[in-house]
Every structure is written in structure tokens, then in C-alpha cells.
Design a protein around this motif. Structure first.
Motif, PDB file in Angstrom:
ATOM      1  N   ASN A 113      11.603   7.934   1.619  1.00  0.00           N
ATOM      2  CA  ASN A 113      11.066   9.230   1.203  1.00  0.00           C
ATOM      3  C   ASN A 113      11.222   9.357  -0.311  1.00  0.00           C
ATOM      4  O   ASN A 113      11.668   8.420  -0.984  1.00  0.00           O
ATOM      5  CB  ASN A 113      11.726  10.390   1.961  1.00  0.00           C
ATOM      6  N   ILE A 114      10.886  10.511  -0.854  1.00  0.00           N
ATOM      7  CA  ILE A 114      10.865  10.671  -2.307  1.00  0.00           C
ATOM      8  C   ILE A 114      12.265  10.573  -2.929  1.00  0.00           C
ATOM      9  O   ILE A 114      12.413  10.300  -4.113  1.00  0.00           O
ATOM     10  CB  ILE A 114      10.160  11.987  -2.700  1.00  0.00           C
ATOM     11  N   LYS A 115      13.291  10.756  -2.099  1.00  0.00           N
ATOM     12  CA  LYS A 115      14.670  10.614  -2.595  1.00  0.00           C
ATOM     13  C   LYS A 115      15.208   9.195  -2.438  1.00  0.00           C
ATOM     14  O   LYS A 115      16.356   8.917  -2.775  1.00  0.00           O
ATOM     15  CB  LYS A 115      15.584  11.598  -1.860  1.00  0.00           C
ATOM     16  N   GLY A 116      14.368   8.303  -1.878  1.00  0.00           N
ATOM     17  CA  GLY A 116      14.792   6.910  -1.697  1.00  0.00           C
ATOM     18  C   GLY A 116      15.510   6.652  -0.389  1.00  0.00           C
ATOM     19  O   GLY A 116      15.962   5.539  -0.129  1.00  0.00           O
ATOM     20  N   LYS A 170       6.133  11.012 -14.551  1.00  0.00           N
ATOM     21  CA  LYS A 170       6.095  12.451 -14.274  1.00  0.00           C
ATOM     22  C   LYS A 170       6.867  12.762 -12.981  1.00  0.00           C
ATOM     23  O   LYS A 170       7.667  13.694 -12.927  1.00  0.00           O
ATOM     24  CB  LYS A 170       4.635  12.894 -14.145  1.00  0.00           C
ATOM     25  N   ILE A 171       6.617  11.941 -11.940  1.00  0.00           N
ATOM     26  CA  ILE A 171       7.315  12.142 -10.666  1.00  0.00           C
ATOM     27  C   ILE A 171       8.815  11.909 -10.836  1.00  0.00           C
ATOM     28  O   ILE A 171       9.638  12.676 -10.330  1.00  0.00           O
ATOM     29  CB  ILE A 171       6.730  11.215  -9.571  1.00  0.00           C
ATOM     30  N   LEU A 172       9.176  10.872 -11.574  1.00  0.00           N
ATOM     31  CA  LEU A 172      10.595  10.575 -11.816  1.00  0.00           C
ATOM     32  C   LEU A 172      11.288  11.746 -12.522  1.00  0.00           C
ATOM     33  O   LEU A 172      12.387  12.160 -12.125  1.00  0.00           O
ATOM     34  CB  LEU A 172      10.730   9.303 -12.653  1.00  0.00           C
ATOM     35  N   PRO A 185       0.798  -1.230   0.000  1.00  0.00           N
ATOM     36  CA  PRO A 185       0.000   0.000   0.000  1.00  0.00           C
ATOM     37  C   PRO A 185       0.829   1.279   0.000  1.00  0.00           C
ATOM     38  O   PRO A 185       0.270   2.365  -0.136  1.00  0.00           O
ATOM     39  CB  PRO A 185      -0.826  -0.114   1.288  1.00  0.00           C
ATOM     40  N   SER A 186       2.152   1.171   0.142  1.00  0.00           N
ATOM     41  CA  SER A 186       3.007   2.362   0.136  1.00  0.00           C
ATOM     42  C   SER A 186       3.516   2.645  -1.276  1.00  0.00           C
ATOM     43  O   SER A 186       4.279   1.856  -1.842  1.00  0.00           O
ATOM     44  CB  SER A 186       4.201   2.173   1.072  1.00  0.00           C
ATOM     45  N   PHE A 187       3.105   3.775  -1.827  1.00  0.00           N
ATOM     46  CA  PHE A 187       3.545   4.146  -3.173  1.00  0.00           C
ATOM     47  C   PHE A 187       5.057   4.326  -3.222  1.00  0.00           C
ATOM     48  O   PHE A 187       5.721   3.825  -4.141  1.00  0.00           O
ATOM     49  CB  PHE A 187       2.833   5.440  -3.593  1.00  0.00           C
ATOM     50  N   LEU A 188       5.627   5.023  -2.247  1.00  0.00           N
ATOM     51  CA  LEU A 188       7.074   5.288  -2.292  1.00  0.00           C
ATOM     52  C   LEU A 188       7.901   4.020  -2.059  1.00  0.00           C
ATOM     53  O   LEU A 188       9.007   3.907  -2.585  1.00  0.00           O
ATOM     54  CB  LEU A 188       7.449   6.381  -1.286  1.00  0.00           C
ATOM     55  N   TRP A 189       7.362   3.067  -1.303  1.00  0.00           N
ATOM     56  CA  TRP A 189       8.093   1.803  -1.163  1.00  0.00           C
ATOM     57  C   TRP A 189       8.085   1.058  -2.506  1.00  0.00           C
ATOM     58  O   TRP A 189       9.087   0.470  -2.905  1.00  0.00           O
ATOM     59  CB  TRP A 189       7.509   0.925  -0.054  1.00  0.00           C
ATOM     60  N   MET A 190       6.962   1.141  -3.208  1.00  0.00           N
ATOM     61  CA  MET A 190       6.898   0.527  -4.537  1.00  0.00           C
ATOM     62  C   MET A 190       7.876   1.201  -5.486  1.00  0.00           C
ATOM     63  O   MET A 190       8.519   0.546  -6.308  1.00  0.00           O
ATOM     64  CB  MET A 190       5.471   0.624  -5.087  1.00  0.00           C
ATOM     65  N   MET A 191       8.005   2.520  -5.360  1.00  0.00           N
ATOM     66  CA  MET A 191       8.946   3.250  -6.208  1.00  0.00           C
ATOM     67  C   MET A 191      10.393   2.825  -5.919  1.00  0.00           C
ATOM     68  O   MET A 191      11.203   2.685  -6.837  1.00  0.00           O
ATOM     69  CB  MET A 191       8.807   4.764  -5.995  1.00  0.00           C
ATOM     70  N   GLU A 192      10.692   2.592  -4.647  1.00  0.00           N
ATOM     71  CA  GLU A 192      12.025   2.110  -4.285  1.00  0.00           C
ATOM     72  C   GLU A 192      12.260   0.724  -4.884  1.00  0.00           C
ATOM     73  O   GLU A 192      13.314   0.432  -5.432  1.00  0.00           O
ATOM     74  CB  GLU A 192      12.146   2.060  -2.754  1.00  0.00           C
ATOM     75  N   ARG A 193      11.236  -0.118  -4.795  1.00  0.00           N
ATOM     76  CA  ARG A 193      11.360  -1.509  -5.272  1.00  0.00           C
ATOM     77  C   ARG A 193      11.559  -1.570  -6.791  1.00  0.00           C
ATOM     78  O   ARG A 193      12.331  -2.376  -7.287  1.00  0.00           O
ATOM     79  CB  ARG A 193      10.094  -2.281  -4.871  1.00  0.00           C
TER      80      ARG A 193
END
Length: 197
Positions: free
Chosen positions: A120-123, A160-162, A49-57
Motif C-alpha cells: 500500500n502507499i505506506k509500504g 510529489k507523492i513522496l 505494472p504496479s506503481f506502488l510495487w515499483m515505489m517499494e522497489r
């Protein structure tokens, strides 16, 4: 933030979990609003459910076979039913005073819970954790047929976020993040999954 708490984008009846796949699986899932071949029903699948954890993954969709980010809206009653069956992936003393009982439960588990450092957004790792839930092969059909309400493609949002983070525009990028708030749990559920009350 408490160290172990679920944060999610949720409404009265649904919440969003994230998964990342290649284009073939993602396009088929979008078209059918459920998973179909080439998705594999013979292996465990993990939902987050964490968007930023998914982004890290997935490294913002830059990892091979994780180019497409899907936001899967599932029924809250199914989510809570899953948590009620969950076994932690390690014998945490605060949940399992007797590690032998954990071992038996772990062998027969249908749902697994793991807590990983939130990002966080910077990983950067944060000092609180994010939940991910593993659905065993025995429940994947049920997940696919009964839990899922809607599947959205968040890949354009991820790109877009990237692009904003690459150009150092972190404040603009943060405004695009899904809003996640603390997910309410009963004492019984919280204890079962090792959440902080």
C-alpha cells in the motif's frame, strides 16, 4: 482482491509498466523514446505494472541508480505475447504438477514471471500479489524496438507523492496514484502465469 491477478493502468491497445533508472539512462530514454546506451542490452530487464510495487522497489526514487521512474507504454498484444511465453520463477504446484518439466522450461525461458506481495502507499505488505515480468536478453531488442509506444517521466509525480507521504498527507497522495484495474486474461494465459481466475 484475488491473490494472483494483474492490476494495471491500461487502455484499449496499451498498458503502462514501470522501471526505475539513473538520470543518464532515463534522460536518454525520454529523448529517444526508446532505450539507448548507457542502458545495458546484455542483462535481463524487469517490468512492473504496479506503481506502488515499483515505489517499494525504488524507495520512491531514493535508491541509488533508481532515482528516475519511467512509465513505459507498451502494446497490449506484445504484453500478452510475452505472457504466453512466460515461465514462473519457482515450480508452483498449481501450475507445474511435475517440477521436472518446470526445470527444463525454466532453463530455456525467454520471459519470467514472479509474484510478489503488493504494497500500500505506506509500504505495508498486502495479502494479494503483484506481477513482475522479466525479459531475457534474447528479447530485449524486440521489447525496445517493437513493444514500446511511448515513455513518460513520472519522477516529478513520484517526488510529489513522496513529499505528501512524508508529511502524513496520505489521502492527498492516494489521489495522485495511477488508476490500476484488473487486467483481463484468457483462461490459458491465466493458467500459464498462475493468475487467479
Amino acid at each position: 482482491m484475488k491473490e494472483f491477478e494483474i492490476r494495471a493502468d491500461y487502455k484499449n491497445d496499451t498498458l503502462i509498466v514501470y522501471q526505475a533508472y539513473n538520470k543518464a539512462i532515463a534522460q536518454s530514454a525520454m529523448e529517444h523514446q526508446k532505450f539507448t546506451a548507457p542502458f545495458s542490452f546484455n542483462r535481463m530487464t524487469w517490468i512492473k505494472p504496479s506503481f506502488l510495487w515499483m515505489m517499494e522497489r525504488s524507495n520512491y526514487g531514493q535508491k541509488s541508480n533508481q532515482e528516475c521512474t519511467l512509465a513505459i507504454h507498451i502494446k497490449r498484444e506484445a504484453w500478452e505475447k510475452a505472457l504466453s511465453k512466460a515461465i514462473l520463477t519457482s515450480p508452483e504446484k498449481r501450475v507445474y504438477p511435475d517440477p521436472r518439466s518446470w526445470g527444463k522450461d525454466f532453463e530455456n525461458a525467454e520471459i519470467y514471471v514472479q509474484w510478489d506481495p503488493e504494497r500500500n502507499i505506506k509500504g505495508t505488505k498486502l495479502n494479494y500479489r503483484s506481477i513482475q515480468v522479466g525479459i531475457s536478453r534474447s528479447l530485449i531488442e524486440e521489447f525496445n524496438e517493437e513493444w514500446i509506444v511511448k515513455i513518460e517521466d513520472y519522477t516529478p509525480l513520484v517526488k510529489k507523492i513522496l513529499n505528501l507521504t512524508k508529511s502524513g498527507e496520505f489521502d492527498k497522495a492516494k489521489k495522485l496514484l495511477p488508476v490500476e484495474k484488473n487486467y483481463p486474461l484468457s483462461k490459458e494465459l491465466a493458467h500459464r502465469i498462475g493468475a487467479t481466475m
